[in-house]
Design a protein around this motif. Structure first.
Motif, PDB file in Angstrom:
ATOM      1  N   ASP A 122      35.831  43.747  46.336  1.00 14.99           N
ATOM      2  CA  ASP A 122      36.542  44.945  46.804  1.00 14.99           C
ATOM      3  C   ASP A 122      37.814  44.572  47.574  1.00 14.99           C
ATOM      4  OD1 ASP A 122      34.825  46.759  45.684  1.00 14.99           O
ATOM      5  OD2 ASP A 122      33.592  47.004  47.489  1.00 14.99           O
ATOM      6  N   ARG A 125      40.421  43.360  45.066  1.00 14.06           N
ATOM      7  CA  ARG A 125      40.928  44.499  44.286  1.00 14.06           C
ATOM      8  C   ARG A 125      41.904  45.332  45.125  1.00 14.06           C
ATOM      9  NH1 ARG A 125      39.864  49.577  44.396  1.00 14.06           N
ATOM     10  NH2 ARG A 125      38.000  49.291  45.690  1.00 14.06           N
ATOM     11  N   ILE A 130      43.348  41.636  41.632  1.00 14.92           N
ATOM     12  CA  ILE A 130      42.646  41.871  40.373  1.00 14.92           C
ATOM     13  C   ILE A 130      42.664  43.379  40.128  1.00 14.92           C
ATOM     14  CG2 ILE A 130      41.137  39.839  40.435  1.00 14.92           C
ATOM     15  CD1 ILE A 130      38.893  41.609  41.486  1.00 14.92           C
ATOM     16  N   ASN A 131      42.614  43.784  38.866  1.00 12.52           N
ATOM     17  CA  ASN A 131      42.635  45.220  38.577  1.00 12.52           C
ATOM     18  C   ASN A 131      41.221  45.790  38.593  1.00 12.52           C
ATOM     19  OD1 ASN A 131      41.451  44.652  36.041  1.00 12.52           O
ATOM     20  ND2 ASN A 131      43.475  44.340  35.130  1.00 12.52           N
ATOM     21  N   ASN A 132      41.152  47.101  38.464  1.00 15.33           N
ATOM     22  CA  ASN A 132      39.853  47.779  38.517  1.00 15.33           C
ATOM     23  C   ASN A 132      38.924  47.325  37.395  1.00 15.33           C
ATOM     24  OD1 ASN A 132      40.494  49.295  40.772  1.00 15.33           O
ATOM     25  ND2 ASN A 132      41.356  50.992  39.574  1.00 15.33           N
ATOM     26  N   ALA A 135      37.441  43.953  38.414  1.00 13.98           N
ATOM     27  CA  ALA A 135      36.520  44.167  39.536  1.00 13.98           C
ATOM     28  C   ALA A 135      35.221  44.796  39.056  1.00 13.98           C
ATOM     29  CB  ALA A 135      37.182  45.043  40.595  1.00 13.98           C
TER      30      ALA A 135
END
Length: 241
Positions: A122, A125, A130-132, A135
Motif C-alpha cells: 500500500d 502504491r 507501482i500501479n494498482n 499492487a
C-alpha cells in the motif's frame, strides 16, 4: 602440574562463545530473514510472470525502501517473543533448534509477513512506484509468497538438523581417532566440525559438546602431535567419554 597456558587460553576463547539471547535472536534474524527474502523474490516472479528481471528487482527494491527489510526483522523478533511465551520459555535462551523452530511457528510468523506485505505494498502504491494492477496482483497472489515463506523457513531448519547430525557424527569419529592416536583422522573430523559450527544455531549445549574436544585437539596439535598428555590434560580428555 598446572594446566598449560595454551589450554587456559583455549578455555577462555571457547567460553567466550557461550551464547546469550541477543546472539540467538541475531542468528534467527539472519537465517529466517534470508529464507523470507528468497521466498518473496520467488513469489513475486510467480505472481508477475510477464515481468522481466529488472522490473521484478525494481519492485522488490521499492518494497525494501518502504519498510520491507526492517519489517521482516521486526516480524521475526515479534514471532520469537510471542513464540517463546507460547512454548513456555519466559526468560533465557533456546536450548535446542527444535525450540527455535517451535517458537517461530507458534509466534505467528506467517500472519506477520502477510500483514507486512499488505502495509508495504500500500505504501509503495500510494507513492506511485507501482500501479494498482501490480499492487492488486501481489495482494491477490500473496498466498503464493506465504507458502514459499513457510517452506523456506522449514528448509532452513531442516538444514540445521542435518548440520547438527553431521557434527555429532564427526565428534564420535574424532573420539575414535583420539583413542587410536590417529591425529590425521582427528584433524579431518575437527575441520568438518569447525565448518559446520559456522552455520549452526548458537545453542549452548552444542557449543559445550565441542569445547573439550577443541581444547584437547589444539593441545595435541601444538605439541607436535604428541599424545603424551599431563594428568590434568588426561582428566580433561576423560570428559570426552
Amino acid at each position: 602440574m598446572e594446566i598449560s597456558n595454551l589450554e587456559k587460553n583455549n578455555e577462555i576463547e571457547l567460553n567466550n562463545k557461550i551464547v546469550n539471547e541477543n546472539t540467538q535472536k541475531n542468528f534467527l534474524e539472519t537465517t529466517v530473514g534470508k529464507a523470507i527474502n528468497t521466498a518473496i523474490d520467488i513469489g513475486i516472479r510467480a505472481i508477475l510472470p510477464n515481468f522481466i528481471e529488472d522490473q521484478v528487482i525494481n519492485i522488490k527494491d521499492n518494497l525494501i525502501n518502504y519498510g520491507l527489510k526492517d519489517g521482516i526483522t521486526k516480524t521475526i523478533d515479534d514471532a520469537i517473543d510471542l513464540g517463546k511465551s507460547a512454548i513456555g520459555i519466559m526468560t533465557g535462551n533456546f536450548e535446542s533448534v527444535s525450540q527455535m523452530q517451535s517458537a517461530i511457528q507458534s509466534g505467528g510468523i506467517i500472519d506477520g509477513i502477510s500483514s507486512l506485505l499488505d502495509t508495504v505494498v500500500d505504501k509503495v502504491r500510494k507513492a506511485g512506484l507501482i500501479n494498482n494492477t501490480v499492487a492488486t496482483a501481489i495482494k491477490q497472489g500473496k498466498d503464493v509468497i506465504l507458502n514459499n515463506v513457510e517452506n523456506n523457513i522449514e528448509k532452513s531448519f531442516n538444514k540445521q538438523y542435518e548440520a547438527i547430525n553431521d557434527i555429532n557424527k564427526a565428534i564420535n569419529n574424532w573420539k575414535n581417532c583420539f583413542e587410536e592416536k590417529n591425529f590425521v583422522g582427528m584433524e579431518k573430523e575437527y575441520n568438518k566440525i569447525q565448518d559446520k559450527l559456522k552455520i549452526i544455531a548458537p545453542i549452548e549445549k552444542m557449543i559445550n559438546n565441542t569445547k573439550t574436544m577443541e581444547i584437547i585437539h589444539n593441545l595435541i596439535r601444538n605439541n607436535g602431535q604428541d599424545f603424551n598428555l599431563t594428568k590434568e590434560q588426561l582428566e580433561l580428555a576423560e570428559k570426552l567419554k
